[in-house]
Design a protein around this motif. Structure first.
Motif, PDB file in Angstrom:
ATOM      1  N   LEU A  11      10.681   6.121  -6.691  1.00 33.73           N
ATOM      2  CA  LEU A  11       9.328   6.227  -6.150  1.00 33.73           C
ATOM      3  C   LEU A  11       8.452   7.139  -7.016  1.00 33.73           C
ATOM      4  O   LEU A  11       7.282   6.839  -7.260  1.00 33.73           O
ATOM      5  CB  LEU A  11       9.362   6.724  -4.705  1.00 33.73           C
ATOM      6  CG  LEU A  11       9.945   5.725  -3.697  1.00 33.73           C
ATOM      7  CD1 LEU A  11      10.088   6.379  -2.329  1.00 33.73           C
ATOM      8  CD2 LEU A  11       9.112   4.469  -3.621  1.00 33.73           C
ATOM      9  N   GLU A  12       9.027   8.232  -7.506  1.00 34.54           N
ATOM     10  CA  GLU A  12       8.276   9.118  -8.392  1.00 34.54           C
ATOM     11  C   GLU A  12       7.969   8.423  -9.711  1.00 34.54           C
ATOM     12  O   GLU A  12       6.875   8.561 -10.249  1.00 34.54           O
ATOM     13  CB  GLU A  12       9.034  10.422  -8.615  1.00 34.54           C
ATOM     14  CG  GLU A  12       9.025  11.325  -7.388  1.00 34.54           C
ATOM     15  CD  GLU A  12       9.923  12.546  -7.531  1.00 34.54           C
ATOM     16  OE1 GLU A  12      10.640  12.672  -8.551  1.00 34.54           O
ATOM     17  OE2 GLU A  12       9.905  13.370  -6.600  1.00 34.54           O
ATOM     18  N   ALA A  13       8.934   7.673 -10.230  1.00 32.63           N
ATOM     19  CA  ALA A  13       8.710   6.931 -11.477  1.00 32.63           C
ATOM     20  C   ALA A  13       7.616   5.886 -11.278  1.00 32.63           C
ATOM     21  O   ALA A  13       6.767   5.698 -12.158  1.00 32.63           O
ATOM     22  CB  ALA A  13      10.005   6.286 -11.957  1.00 32.63           C
ATOM     23  N   LEU A  14       7.616   5.206 -10.142  1.00 37.75           N
ATOM     24  CA  LEU A  14       6.563   4.232  -9.853  1.00 37.75           C
ATOM     25  C   LEU A  14       5.194   4.902  -9.872  1.00 37.75           C
ATOM     26  O   LEU A  14       4.225   4.345 -10.386  1.00 37.75           O
ATOM     27  CB  LEU A  14       6.780   3.570  -8.490  1.00 37.75           C
ATOM     28  CG  LEU A  14       7.773   2.429  -8.432  1.00 37.75           C
ATOM     29  CD1 LEU A  14       8.044   2.039  -6.989  1.00 37.75           C
ATOM     30  CD2 LEU A  14       7.288   1.235  -9.232  1.00 37.75           C
ATOM     31  N   GLN A  15       5.104   6.104  -9.318  1.00 40.68           N
ATOM     32  CA  GLN A  15       3.827   6.812  -9.277  1.00 40.68           C
ATOM     33  C   GLN A  15       3.364   7.228 -10.675  1.00 40.68           C
ATOM     34  O   GLN A  15       2.178   7.414 -10.906  1.00 40.68           O
ATOM     35  CB  GLN A  15       3.917   8.037  -8.363  1.00 40.68           C
ATOM     36  CG  GLN A  15       4.120   7.705  -6.896  1.00 40.68           C
ATOM     37  CD  GLN A  15       3.000   6.869  -6.323  1.00 40.68           C
ATOM     38  OE1 GLN A  15       1.829   7.188  -6.467  1.00 40.68           O
ATOM     39  NE2 GLN A  15       3.351   5.765  -5.691  1.00 40.68           N
ATOM     40  N   ALA A  38       0.824  -1.210   0.000  1.00 39.29           N
ATOM     41  CA  ALA A  38       0.000   0.000   0.000  1.00 39.29           C
ATOM     42  C   ALA A  38       0.860   1.263   0.000  1.00 39.29           C
ATOM     43  O   ALA A  38       0.513   2.255  -0.652  1.00 39.29           O
ATOM     44  CB  ALA A  38      -0.940   0.001   1.209  1.00 39.29           C
ATOM     45  N   LEU A  39       1.988   1.233   0.687  1.00 36.56           N
ATOM     46  CA  LEU A  39       2.887   2.384   0.705  1.00 36.56           C
ATOM     47  C   LEU A  39       3.450   2.656  -0.686  1.00 36.56           C
ATOM     48  O   LEU A  39       3.501   3.797  -1.138  1.00 36.56           O
ATOM     49  CB  LEU A  39       4.026   2.158   1.705  1.00 36.56           C
ATOM     50  CG  LEU A  39       5.013   3.302   1.885  1.00 36.56           C
ATOM     51  CD1 LEU A  39       4.303   4.576   2.320  1.00 36.56           C
ATOM     52  CD2 LEU A  39       6.069   2.927   2.899  1.00 36.56           C
ATOM     53  N   TYR A  40       3.841   1.607  -1.383  1.00 38.72           N
ATOM     54  CA  TYR A  40       4.338   1.789  -2.744  1.00 38.72           C
ATOM     55  C   TYR A  40       3.234   2.244  -3.690  1.00 38.72           C
ATOM     56  O   TYR A  40       3.492   3.002  -4.620  1.00 38.72           O
ATOM     57  CB  TYR A  40       4.986   0.511  -3.267  1.00 38.72           C
ATOM     58  CG  TYR A  40       6.397   0.328  -2.764  1.00 38.72           C
ATOM     59  CD1 TYR A  40       7.406   1.207  -3.113  1.00 38.72           C
ATOM     60  CD2 TYR A  40       6.712  -0.733  -1.937  1.00 38.72           C
ATOM     61  CE1 TYR A  40       8.691   1.045  -2.649  1.00 38.72           C
ATOM     62  CE2 TYR A  40       7.999  -0.909  -1.466  1.00 38.72           C
ATOM     63  CZ  TYR A  40       8.994  -0.013  -1.831  1.00 38.72           C
ATOM     64  OH  TYR A  40      10.272  -0.181  -1.376  1.00 38.72           O
ATOM     65  N   LEU A  41       2.016   1.796  -3.460  1.00 38.78           N
ATOM     66  CA  LEU A  41       0.910   2.225  -4.312  1.00 38.78           C
ATOM     67  C   LEU A  41       0.567   3.693  -4.085  1.00 38.78           C
ATOM     68  O   LEU A  41       0.305   4.434  -5.027  1.00 38.78           O
ATOM     69  CB  LEU A  41      -0.348   1.380  -4.042  1.00 38.78           C
ATOM     70  CG  LEU A  41      -0.396  -0.015  -4.619  1.00 38.78           C
ATOM     71  CD1 LEU A  41      -1.676  -0.722  -4.176  1.00 38.78           C
ATOM     72  CD2 LEU A  41      -0.307   0.004  -6.132  1.00 38.78           C
ATOM     73  N   THR A  42       0.557   4.111  -2.818  1.00 40.52           N
ATOM     74  CA  THR A  42       0.061   5.445  -2.482  1.00 40.52           C
ATOM     75  C   THR A  42       1.146   6.499  -2.357  1.00 40.52           C
ATOM     76  O   THR A  42       0.889   7.668  -2.611  1.00 40.52           O
ATOM     77  CB  THR A  42      -0.708   5.420  -1.145  1.00 40.52           C
ATOM     78  OG1 THR A  42       0.206   5.076  -0.098  1.00 40.52           O
ATOM     79  CG2 THR A  42      -1.859   4.436  -1.186  1.00 40.52           C
ATOM     80  N   GLY A  43       2.329   6.099  -1.895  1.00 44.94           N
ATOM     81  CA  GLY A  43       3.366   7.086  -1.616  1.00 44.94           C
ATOM     82  C   GLY A  43       3.138   7.825  -0.309  1.00 44.94           C
ATOM     83  O   GLY A  43       3.858   8.753   0.008  1.00 44.94           O
ATOM     84  N   LEU A  90       4.849  -4.358  -8.580  1.00 44.50           N
ATOM     85  CA  LEU A  90       5.087  -4.455  -7.141  1.00 44.50           C
ATOM     86  C   LEU A  90       4.731  -5.837  -6.601  1.00 44.50           C
ATOM     87  O   LEU A  90       5.427  -6.365  -5.734  1.00 44.50           O
ATOM     88  CB  LEU A  90       4.302  -3.372  -6.394  1.00 44.50           C
ATOM     89  CG  LEU A  90       4.804  -1.950  -6.616  1.00 44.50           C
ATOM     90  CD1 LEU A  90       3.831  -0.945  -6.028  1.00 44.50           C
ATOM     91  CD2 LEU A  90       6.197  -1.761  -6.041  1.00 44.50           C
ATOM     92  N   LEU A  91       3.649  -6.406  -7.101  1.00 42.90           N
ATOM     93  CA  LEU A  91       3.286  -7.752  -6.658  1.00 42.90           C
ATOM     94  C   LEU A  91       4.377  -8.756  -7.024  1.00 42.90           C
ATOM     95  O   LEU A  91       4.661  -9.680  -6.263  1.00 42.90           O
ATOM     96  CB  LEU A  91       1.947  -8.172  -7.268  1.00 42.90           C
ATOM     97  CG  LEU A  91       0.720  -7.463  -6.713  1.00 42.90           C
ATOM     98  CD1 LEU A  91      -0.516  -7.788  -7.551  1.00 42.90           C
ATOM     99  CD2 LEU A  91       0.491  -7.805  -5.250  1.00 42.90           C
TER     100      LEU A  91
END
Length: 168
Positions: free
Chosen positions: A104-108, A21-26, A119-120
């Motif tokens: 993290l910005e690229a993931l978003q 959830a942290l990686y999904l939401t930031g 991520l999964l």
């Protein structure tokens, strides 16, 4: 089928759900809210949880909650400043923090389903079959989503390093 002990489920899977959830939401606070709601929904669910699918089931609930929240939000939240380490350190540490922030910005920037699939696979270590089940995709589509997300991140990383070379 035996009723699961939700205290044990929480102890075993809450960190995985929080990290996802942290990686999904930031956002740590939003991620914590998603974790709480995930376990409430799992507990209140009328359908039984099968042992082999507990983690993917919980991650699918977390992802769906994230999507619901995202749809209700009028604008995209910026990455929080609290992700950076404010302690003074050598140049290498500063560079590492900058790289983490860029990742993290690229993931978003990835489409939500691509980010979730990546991520999964990378963070949670799920098989493509489990990813497909969690995201409602075919196994082939799950593989494609992960592959394309990795390629996009590599492209963005390459573009970023070219920018740094041009400014050096």
């Amino acid at each position: 089928m035996e009723v699961p002990d939700f205290g044990s489920l929480y102890q075993r899977y809450s960190r995985d759900v929080l990290r996802f959830a942290l990686y999904l939401t930031g956002s740590r606070s939003e991620a914590e809210d998603i974790v709480s709601e995930t376990f409430v929904r799992a507990w209140l669910s009328a359908s039984p949880i099968r042992d082999g699918t507990v983690k993917s089931y919980l991650l699918a609930i977390a992802r769906n909650l994230h999507i619901e929240r995202h749809r209700h939000r009028a604008r995209h939240d910026a990455m929080p400043d609290d992700l950076t380490d404010t302690a003074p350190g050598p140049e290498v540490q500063a560079s590492g923090r900058d790289e983490l922030r860029a990742v993290l910005e690229a993931l978003q920037r990835l489409p939500e389903i691509d980010r979730s699939a990546l991520l999964l696979r990378a963070q949670e270590g799920l098989s493509y079959t489990e990813i497909a089940a969690a995201l409602g995709l075919t196994v082939a589509a799950a593989r494609v989503k992960v592959h394309r997300a990795r390629l996009r991140l590599l492209e963005w990383r390459g573009a970023r390093s070219h920018l740094h070379e041009d400014h050096s």
